[in-house]
Design a protein around this motif. Structure first.
Motif, PDB file in Angstrom:
ATOM      1  N   VAL A   1       0.845  -1.206   0.000  1.00 26.59           N
ATOM      2  CA  VAL A   1       0.000   0.000   0.000  1.00 26.59           C
ATOM      3  C   VAL A   1       0.878   1.253   0.000  1.00 26.59           C
ATOM      4  CG1 VAL A   1      -1.653   1.350   1.332  1.00 26.59           C
ATOM      5  CG2 VAL A   1      -1.977  -1.118   1.079  1.00 26.59           C
ATOM      6  N   LYS A   2       1.892   1.270   0.853  1.00 29.42           N
ATOM      7  CA  LYS A   2       2.787   2.434   0.916  1.00 29.42           C
ATOM      8  C   LYS A   2       3.506   2.639  -0.416  1.00 29.42           C
ATOM      9  CE  LYS A   2       3.688   2.223   5.904  1.00 29.42           C
ATOM     10  NZ  LYS A   2       4.715   1.975   6.950  1.00 29.42           N
ATOM     11  N   TRP A   3       3.967   1.537  -1.010  1.00 29.78           N
ATOM     12  CA  TRP A   3       4.685   1.642  -2.280  1.00 29.78           C
ATOM     13  C   TRP A   3       3.755   2.127  -3.384  1.00 29.78           C
ATOM     14  CZ3 TRP A   3       4.635  -0.274  -7.241  1.00 29.78           C
ATOM     15  CH2 TRP A   3       5.823  -0.123  -7.984  1.00 29.78           C
ATOM     16  N   CYS A   4       2.540   1.589  -3.424  1.00 27.72           N
ATOM     17  CA  CYS A   4       1.586   1.999  -4.460  1.00 27.72           C
ATOM     18  C   CYS A   4       1.205   3.468  -4.322  1.00 27.72           C
ATOM     19  CB  CYS A   4       0.332   1.117  -4.386  1.00 27.72           C
ATOM     20  SG  CYS A   4       0.562  -0.568  -5.002  1.00 27.72           S
ATOM     21  N   LEU A   5       1.023   3.924  -3.095  1.00 30.01           N
ATOM     22  CA  LEU A   5       0.699   5.334  -2.871  1.00 30.01           C
ATOM     23  C   LEU A   5       1.861   6.231  -3.304  1.00 30.01           C
ATOM     24  CD1 LEU A   5      -1.021   5.119   0.633  1.00 30.01           C
ATOM     25  CD2 LEU A   5      -2.128   5.623  -1.550  1.00 30.01           C
ATOM     26  N   LYS A   6       3.063   5.829  -2.982  1.00 27.04           N
ATOM     27  CA  LYS A   6       4.242   6.617  -3.327  1.00 27.04           C
ATOM     28  C   LYS A   6       4.470   6.682  -4.819  1.00 27.04           C
ATOM     29  CE  LYS A   6       9.268   6.750  -2.600  1.00 27.04           C
ATOM     30  NZ  LYS A   6      10.427   6.081  -1.925  1.00 27.04           N
ATOM     31  N   ASN A   7       4.160   5.576  -5.516  1.00 30.37           N
ATOM     32  CA  ASN A   7       4.469   5.496  -6.945  1.00 30.37           C
ATOM     33  C   ASN A   7       3.252   5.638  -7.860  1.00 30.37           C
ATOM     34  OD1 ASN A   7       7.522   4.573  -7.152  1.00 30.37           O
ATOM     35  ND2 ASN A   7       6.632   3.477  -5.414  1.00 30.37           N
ATOM     36  N   GLY A   8       2.120   6.030  -7.292  1.00 32.28           N
ATOM     37  CA  GLY A   8       0.939   6.310  -8.098  1.00 32.28           C
ATOM     38  C   GLY A   8       0.295   5.093  -8.720  1.00 32.28           C
ATOM     39  N   HIS A   9       0.231   3.984  -7.978  1.00 26.84           N
ATOM     40  CA  HIS A   9      -0.382   2.754  -8.494  1.00 26.84           C
ATOM     41  C   HIS A   9      -1.559   2.341  -7.614  1.00 26.84           C
ATOM     42  CE1 HIS A   9       2.661   1.974 -11.548  1.00 26.84           C
ATOM     43  NE2 HIS A   9       3.598   2.244 -10.663  1.00 26.84           N
TER      44      HIS A   9
END
Length: 302
Positions: A253-261
């Motif tokens: 979730v954190k990675w997707c939020l950071k990278n716009g996914h």
């Protein structure tokens, strides 16, 4: 800067990868490498035109086996025996060198290692890679990769070793998964170095189905149970699966939020659960398979 060897051998494994093998072969042929590159291809029963593409590229050797004959360690040991040179590169048919320096940058840090055993390239995902799997590539190979802090990490997809190393420490031929993990752990235990050649880059990724995620996780965990000291009671539903899934998913979730996914978040939840369940079952099955002598059946009552 060390001098590059005059020749290397490349062992390529292929199974129904016509969609990628042509690009991989073209980039291999176009490497900025002054020496000879011997290409040995082992195809495991492709039916999608891969063999025809490979033949047209003119490999030095093309070995065709049936799908049921494919066991990773057997194939890689055989591939090494077919090679004529000391330096042996393993490159999957669907792992396309990202540039003309891929081979040079794979060799250079390994040539400088005093106790070299194996080396591996950085991998970057293809543009169509789903967010959950792109996150995995970032965790394994990215600039802030988690793999730095793991007990061990290695990938055979784009890697290198020497004939003299394999003659002493060949791949185990009884593992269907995680054979590269077992091999490199063994190398490290015997004093060899395993090198991450960060400047050597291969393009490689898969968008696995949930069934494939479970199968791969099951297979890896079963194979790694051959040397694991973790008792099956510790690979349980409440801690290993439930809490482990929550930790994995939160990172996604954190990675997707950071990278716009954002659209990749629901998929990540399903994939992580499938992986956790597969790893749990695989470890239990593998422990029973490889540790039977440590867990003898209870004596029957008279």
């Amino acid at each position: 800067m060390p001098e590059l060897p005059e020749s290397v051998s490349v062992v390529m494994r292929c199974k129904d990868e016509a969609w990628a093998v042509g690009d991989t072969l073209r980039m291999l042929k176009d490497q900025d490498y002054p020496g000879t590159i011997q290409l040995v291809v082992i195809d495991s029963g492709s039916t999608d035109g891969s063999v025809e593409i490979i033949r047209a590229a003119g490999p030095d050797k093309l070995i065709e086996i049936q799908p049921h004959e494919y066991i990773p360690g057997v194939v890689m040991n055989r591939g090494a025996r077919e090679c004529d040179h000391e330096w042996i590169v393993y490159l999957n048919a669907d792992a396309t060198p990202a540039n003309r320096q891929w081979l040079r940058e794979l060799l250079l840090p390994c040539l400088q290692a005093p106790a070299f055993g194996a080396g591996f390239s950085r991998q970057i995902p293809r543009p169509d890679c789903q967010a959950v799997f792109a996150h995995d590539y970032d965790r394994c190979f990215g600039p802030e990769r988690e793999s730095k802090h793991w007990g061990h990490f290695f990938s055979m997809v784009s890697s290198i070793t020497r004939r003299s190393v394999l003659e002493k420490e060949p791949f185990r031929e009884d593992l269907q998964y995680a054979e590269d993990d077992e091999w490199t752990r063994r190398l490290l235990a015997k004093g060899y170095q395993v090198i991450f050649a960060e400047e050597s880059v291969a393009i490689h990724s898969h968008n696995y189905t949930l069934k494939q995620c479970f199968k791969r996780s099951f297979g890896d965990a079963k194979a790694m149970a051959a040397t694991s000291t973790t008792h099956p009671s510790d690979v349980n539903l409440h801690y290993f699966v439930a809490l482990g899934w929550a930790r994995d998913f939160l990172k996604d979730v954190k990675w997707c939020l950071k990278n716009g996914h954002l659209t990749g978040i629901p998929r990540a939840a399903a994939v992580r659960l499938s992986q956790r369940l597969g790893r749990r079952k695989g470890h239990h099955v593998g422990w029973k398979h490889y540790h039977r002598d440590q867990n003898p059946p209870a004596p029957r009552e008279a």
